[in-house]
Design a protein around this motif. Sequence first.
Motif, PDB file in Angstrom:
ATOM      1  N   PRO A 432       0.294   1.522   6.870  1.00 48.21           N
ATOM      2  CA  PRO A 432      -0.226   0.956   5.606  1.00 48.21           C
ATOM      3  C   PRO A 432       0.704  -0.012   5.115  1.00 48.21           C
ATOM      4  N   VAL A 433       1.746  -0.119   5.053  1.00 54.22           N
ATOM      5  CA  VAL A 433       2.951  -1.039   4.447  1.00 54.22           C
ATOM      6  C   VAL A 433       2.097  -2.427   4.658  1.00 54.22           C
ATOM      7  N   LEU A 434       2.377  -2.379   6.350  1.00 54.98           N
ATOM      8  CA  LEU A 434       1.823  -3.817   6.672  1.00 54.98           C
ATOM      9  C   LEU A 434       0.443  -4.175   6.290  1.00 54.98           C
ATOM     10  N   GLN A 435      -0.548  -3.167   6.520  1.00 52.77           N
ATOM     11  CA  GLN A 435      -1.809  -3.204   6.346  1.00 52.77           C
ATOM     12  C   GLN A 435      -2.132  -3.948   5.111  1.00 52.77           C
ATOM     13  N   TRP A 436      -1.269  -3.479   3.866  1.00 57.76           N
ATOM     14  CA  TRP A 436      -1.601  -4.237   2.470  1.00 57.76           C
ATOM     15  C   TRP A 436      -0.790  -5.289   2.367  1.00 57.76           C
ATOM     16  N   ALA A 437      -0.115  -5.882   3.312  1.00 58.83           N
ATOM     17  CA  ALA A 437       0.460  -7.108   3.378  1.00 58.83           C
ATOM     18  C   ALA A 437      -0.308  -8.537   3.034  1.00 58.83           C
ATOM     19  N   VAL A 438       0.073  -9.446   2.225  1.00 54.89           N
ATOM     20  CA  VAL A 438      -0.820 -10.751   1.953  1.00 54.89           C
ATOM     21  C   VAL A 438      -0.341 -11.918   3.111  1.00 54.89           C
TER      22      VAL A 438
END
Length: 460
Positions: A432-438
């Motif tokens: 999820p940390v990478l999922q919410w990267a921009v």
Amino acid sequence: MTQSFDAIVIGAGQAGPSLAGRLTTAGMKVALIERKLFGGTCVNTGCMPTKTLVASAYAAHLARRGADYGVTIESPVKIDMKRVKARADTVSRNARTNVEKWLRGMDNLTVITGHARFEGRDVVRVGDSQLRAPRIFVNVGGRASVPDMPGVGVVDYLTNRSILELDTVPRHLVVVGGSYIGLEFAQMYRRFGAAVTIIEKGPRLIAREDEDVSEAVREILTDEGIAVRTGASCIGFKPHPDGVSVDVDCTAGDPAVIGSHLLLAVGRRPNTDDLGLDKAGIATDARGYITVDDSLATNVPGIWALGDCNGRGAFTHTAYNDYEIVAANLLDGGNRRVSDRIPAYALYVDPPLGRVGLSETEATRTGRKILVSKRPMTRVGRAVERDETKGFMKVVADAETKQILGAAILGTGGDEAIHGILDMMNAGATYPVLQWAVPIHPTVSELIPTVLGDLKAAGG
């Protein structure tokens, strides 16, 4: 007369020179022994010359596709193979020269050219010189394996080293071995203009990859006119007036393929059979790889093995990491281990395959509950803009811990984009940390959060 040193490094591949630099900086008197070419496999017969050839092959491929981009090329694309070879030779020679110049100018380092052989646990002989040190580091690399296939002794064949000497395009290159080295040479020589046939004993190409990856790579190659023969049950060789006849299958398809040139790309073996390891009591496995523990120490105190010769990695980056592990533990009071390393590598066909961690098949075998997501490269704006949409992205994660277990990016820029996932795995971050990267648009990496957002139970 015996010369005494604080440390001896055998081999100037990826790990050896940097280790020598750290040891000498720490105040040690060091000898580095290289029997032939400085820089090891990567510089001389691996990454640097082959990726230079891949780049030339890509230029030819793109030129032929000029009309797809609205660029008209009036005459057929021609290949100056002598110029192609000269370019690869220059890249290797410059890198090799720089490594040797760096070493020979290093304070506290004695560079010795010749073949090293152990005469005891702390004694090495090079010609008439005997060297002694309480610390010895073996970094001798590997070479192409030539199995005892029927007829191999009566035909001419190429290996990944000797094929680099070609300055003409083969009429028909037959590649035996459907794995990483063989596939790269197969595609590049097809793009140079050769007819190419790949022969693989197993049921599919690059067998360590998931089946969907293998099939996609096969389709990429066959779309360019490369013939692929898998399930080749009766591989053997005979001389032929046009070059070499390669027996393929006893049951189906044409029983033999006639090639002007034959490339054997069926694995590697370590350069350990002529080092006198037995005189030092250094243990090896059945294939000749030096046995090491998690810190890369051998069974003999004071002797370490780094790089391809230890069987713990077959890449430039793993060899360099071997140096980092040994240097950190020996000089910095660290406790770094090979088992902490997350496996990652690339296959440099075009488009390339970037791989990290476990495949879906490997993750399933662990018995844990896994999540999988897969998206085609047709969903990547950068790929569409470049009109290079073959391939896909796939990510595998642990359903309970939310840790990313592995990923495959087969597509344009896949060898670079995979590092976004590799870095997150090294940091121990959950998906999820990478999922919410921009991520930046338009890039290949921008699809990664979308792929992560679509993770589902395997088979769901």
